[in-house]
Design an enzyme around this catalytic site. Structure first.
Site, PDB file in Angstrom:
ATOM      1  N   CYS A 113       4.173  -4.758 -16.436  1.00 40.15           N
ATOM      2  CA  CYS A 113       5.613  -4.614 -15.532  1.00 40.15           C
ATOM      3  C   CYS A 113       6.245  -5.906 -16.154  1.00 40.15           C
ATOM      4  CB  CYS A 113       5.098  -4.550 -14.177  1.00 40.15           C
ATOM      5  SG  CYS A 113       4.197  -5.672 -13.376  1.00 40.15           S
ATOM      6  N   HIS A 424       3.853  -7.508  -8.659  1.00 39.29           N
ATOM      7  CA  HIS A 424       4.711  -6.576  -9.725  1.00 39.29           C
ATOM      8  C   HIS A 424       5.942  -7.008 -10.062  1.00 39.29           C
ATOM      9  CE1 HIS A 424       5.666  -2.544 -11.295  1.00 39.29           C
ATOM     10  NE2 HIS A 424       6.566  -2.675 -10.236  1.00 39.29           N
TER      11      HIS A 424
END
Length: 476
Positions: A113, A424
């Site tokens: 990510c 994330h």
């Protein structure tokens, strides 16, 4: 690494490589590129049943040369009828992507990510895409190594895929070349690729592109990346004890926003970062002494990148920790007061022009006598150098206009979690239409502009880590 063949419907794909150090989900992304069947629709038969995304290859008994069977239906583009109305889904995929209003998402290949969010933010810069399109396979010069050349090619191709696809793209080739160029992004823990720092990925990728695009032989823009992202700083270095004083100049690709208990707003963090203390040898004192370094911006880029310095090394836990403090940032940023006197002088005329234009929109008369200008007859040559203090590569062309020192927010890269080694990353990107899209890996989600500034921290929600602003210019 083992090689297998895959039977799908009437087709047989031979010599498909499986990297057994990566989870099966990555293998499914490879098959998605070959067949058009999204990973979630793939049913692949292996020993013990269906292949799961997070299974361990070592327990599956897949052997070299084995034939695997895959079931699943591909996304199909409905053919347009010969007559009658034309619907979006009837258009070729490239036209569908244009009508969609935003580019495709990127599959997460296993803690990637950080890479996906970096790519989405940089992909939003049209001038960078144009420079990459002009970069050819044979464009490598002798002073650019092969892996840098291949990463530039992979970036160009990935940007092209994002623009042409309505489905999520699996950035396999880009990721492989990125790891080859910068091995730290290939670090493993328990046979799984580790989460990495998005800012480090951003910096390394821009550095590579700066080397490749500068050496591509383009006489129009000898240093594309510097013109787009380079900030020229001029610094006064002063020793209070000895009275010694000197000046320094440097070029950076981002400004830092330092975060402390005194910082509540981006502007305050930028001011803090432009002042620092350093210890070095004093020739007059014959020993080490403390020097004060005060910097000012002396040249502006088209795109101003700002990193919130949220991570620091925590000795007790021996890992990077995160500062969760809320730091507000604006949709429109004016950095005039952070500029050198010389640059401020060059910005005055364009800023007055901008004020006059905005005044006309509100029905106000133009203020012919600028409050900040001592000389109403500022020559256009004073304006033309306003893009960059060096007066070289980043001089604006007539189409680009003159710099004003005012910037509009165009993308935000956020991090959710309490450690740089986990959590994330997500990209929030403003489209040409003015709408905002949240790129959560392969899932693009429309967002409201008023929600973008709520990513300022203060809790466990996504918070801004990198902000990118686009210069507001006026015609020359």
């Amino acid at each position: 690494m083992i090689t297998v063949s895959v039977k799908w419907q009437k087709e047989l794909f031979k010599a498909v490589e499986i990297d057994t150090t990566q989870p099966p989900y990555v293998f499914k992304c490879q098959l998605y590129d070959l067949t058009g069947v999204p990973p979630e629709r793939q049913k692949i038969m292996v020993k013990g049943g269906l292949l799961k995304d997070d299974a361990e290859w070592s327990t599956l008994g897949v052997k070299e040369g084995q034939k695997l069977m895959m079931m699943g239906t591909a996304d199909e583009i409905v053919k347009a009828p010969e007559k009658g109305p034309v619907f979006v889904e009837d258009l070729p995929e490239e036209e569908q992507a244009i009508n969609l209003g935003h580019s495709a998402g990127l599959f997460n290949l296993g803690n990637t990510c950080y890479m996906n969010s970096t790519v989405q933010c940089l992909h939003s810069v049209p001038e960078l895409k144009s420079a990459l399109i002009k970069y050819s396979h044979s464009g490598r010069s002798n002073d650019v190594d092969q892996t840098s050349h291949m990463l530039t090619i992979a970036t160009r191709d990935l940007f092209g895929e994002l623009d042409k696809s309505v489905k999520a793209v699996a950035p396999m080739q880009f990721w492989m070349v990125l790891r080859k160029k910068y091995p730290q992004f290939g670090q493993l823990h328990n046979n799984t690729f580790m989460q990495q720092d998005a800012e480090e990925c951003w910096t390394q990728l821009l550095y590579t592109l700066s080397q490749s695009l500068r050496s591509s032989g383009s006489s129009e823009s000898p240093d594309t990346v510097k013109a787009l992202f380079g900030v020229e700083l001029v610094s006064r270095v002063h020793c209070v004890e000895s009275g010694e004083e000197s000046s320094e100049t440097e070029s950076v690709y981002s400004l830092k926003c330092h975060i402390s208990h005194e910082v509540n707003h981006l502007h305050e963090g930028l001011k803090h970062a432009l002042k620092s203390e350093l210890e070095k040898n004093s020739p007059s004192l014959g020993r080490s002494a403390i020097y004060l370094k005060e910097s000012r911006i002396n040249g502006l880029p088209r795109y101003l990148t700002i990193q919130f310095v949220r991570f620091f090394w925590k000795r007790e836990s021996n890992q990077k920790a995160k500062i969760l403090r809320k730091v507000d940032y604006p949709l429109q940023l004016d950095i005039f007061d952070l500029c050198s006197d010389d640059l401020r002088k060059r910005l005055e005329a364009p800023r007055q022009t901008l004020r006059d234009e905005e005044g006309k929109k509100l029905g106000l008369k133009s203020n012919e006598k600028s409050s900040g200008s001592k000389d109403n007859d500022i020559k256009m040559s004073d304006v033309e150098g306003s893009s960059n203090g060096s007066g070289e590569a980043s001089n604006p062309t007539p189409d680009e206009g003159a710099m004003t020192g005012i910037y509009d927010l165009v993308s935000v890269l956020t991090h959710k979690g309490r450690s740089a080694d986990s959590g994330h990353y997500v990209a929030w990107v403003k489209q040409e239409s003015g709408k905002w899209i949240e790129y959560d890996d392969d899932n693009p989600i429309p967002q409201r502009e008023e929600d973008i500034t709520k990513l300022s921290g203060g809790g466990d929600w996504h918070m801004a880590y990198i902000c990118m602003y686009k210069a507001r210019t006026v015609p020359m």
